[in-house]
Design a protein around this motif. Structure first.
Motif, PDB file in Angstrom:
ATOM      1  N   GLY A   1     -66.109 -13.881  52.596  1.00 40.58           N
ATOM      2  CA  GLY A   1     -65.838 -12.886  51.557  1.00 40.58           C
ATOM      3  C   GLY A   1     -64.369 -12.825  51.181  1.00 40.58           C
ATOM      4  N   LEU A   2     -63.484 -12.836  52.177  1.00 44.45           N
ATOM      5  CA  LEU A   2     -62.045 -12.823  51.882  1.00 44.45           C
ATOM      6  C   LEU A   2     -61.612 -14.091  51.165  1.00 44.45           C
ATOM      7  CD1 LEU A   2     -60.562 -11.256  55.136  1.00 44.45           C
ATOM      8  CD2 LEU A   2     -60.625 -10.247  52.840  1.00 44.45           C
TER       9      LEU A   2
ATOM     10  N   SER B   1     -59.445 -16.678  46.513  1.00 48.04           N
ATOM     11  CA  SER B   1     -59.401 -18.026  45.936  1.00 48.04           C
ATOM     12  C   SER B   1     -58.782 -18.079  44.541  1.00 48.04           C
ATOM     13  CB  SER B   1     -60.788 -18.658  45.928  1.00 48.04           C
ATOM     14  OG  SER B   1     -61.674 -17.928  45.117  1.00 48.04           O
ATOM     15  N   PRO B   2     -58.977 -17.076  43.673  1.00 48.72           N
ATOM     16  CA  PRO B   2     -58.327 -17.151  42.349  1.00 48.72           C
ATOM     17  C   PRO B   2     -56.785 -17.066  42.442  1.00 48.72           C
ATOM     18  CG  PRO B   2     -60.126 -15.580  42.277  1.00 48.72           C
ATOM     19  CD  PRO B   2     -59.922 -15.959  43.707  1.00 48.72           C
ATOM     20  N   PHE B   3     -56.265 -16.492  43.511  1.00 49.22           N
ATOM     21  CA  PHE B   3     -54.836 -16.315  43.627  1.00 49.22           C
ATOM     22  C   PHE B   3     -54.141 -17.438  44.392  1.00 49.22           C
ATOM     23  CE2 PHE B   3     -56.797 -12.073  43.439  1.00 49.22           C
ATOM     24  CZ  PHE B   3     -56.258 -11.641  42.231  1.00 49.22           C
ATOM     25  N   LEU B   4     -54.893 -18.348  44.967  1.00 51.04           N
ATOM     26  CA  LEU B   4     -54.317 -19.429  45.749  1.00 51.04           C
ATOM     27  C   LEU B   4     -54.013 -20.609  44.816  1.00 51.04           C
ATOM     28  CD1 LEU B   4     -56.682 -19.370  48.845  1.00 51.04           C
ATOM     29  CD2 LEU B   4     -54.371 -18.448  48.684  1.00 51.04           C
ATOM     30  N   PRO B   5     -52.831 -21.248  45.023  1.00 52.13           N
ATOM     31  CA  PRO B   5     -52.509 -22.431  44.190  1.00 52.13           C
ATOM     32  C   PRO B   5     -53.382 -23.607  44.620  1.00 52.13           C
ATOM     33  CG  PRO B   5     -50.820 -22.083  45.844  1.00 52.13           C
ATOM     34  CD  PRO B   5     -51.778 -20.932  45.946  1.00 52.13           C
TER      35      PRO B   5
END
Length: 113
Positions: free
Chosen positions: A102-103, A108-112
């Motif tokens: 869940g985390l 995931s949208p904020f990770l490069p």
């Protein structure tokens, strides 16, 4: 479902609400088996000695503990505790895995990439 509602009145089952896959209230599990005469048993509950006739004695199992727990098993107390721990650890590991998934999906949208 009607049979469960009918038995709930007979067995004095706790009230609960079922909404699809979600439900509230106390859950109970019943397992049935046989005990052989003379077999050692473990009892979590209340048993009282009673006269069965012809100067024989017997036992009546009639109440759960004050917490509502009741177990009658041919397994030892240590075995039952170990089985409970093992299943608890499996649920704990599955819950931890779900938290990680869940985390990861939230972040995931904020990770490069």
């Amino acid at each position: 479902m009607d049979e469960v509602r009918r038995l709930a009145g007979v067995l004095d089952l706790p009230d609960g609400v079922d909404i699809g896959p979600l439900s509230t209230g106390e859950r109970r599990r019943y397992l049935e088996g046989t005990l052989e005469p003379g077999e050692d048993v473990y009892l979590l509950g209340t048993a009282r000695e009673t006269e069965t006739g012809w100067d024989n004695r017997g036992y009546v199992i009639d109440e759960p503990t004050s917490d509502g727990d009741f177990i009658l098993s041919d397994k030892s107390e240590a075995t039952l505790i170990e089985e409970g721990r093992s299943s608890g650890l499996v649920f704990l590991a599955a819950g931890a895995l779900m938290i990680v998934i869940g985390l990861a999906s939230l972040l995931s949208p904020f990770l490069p990439i």
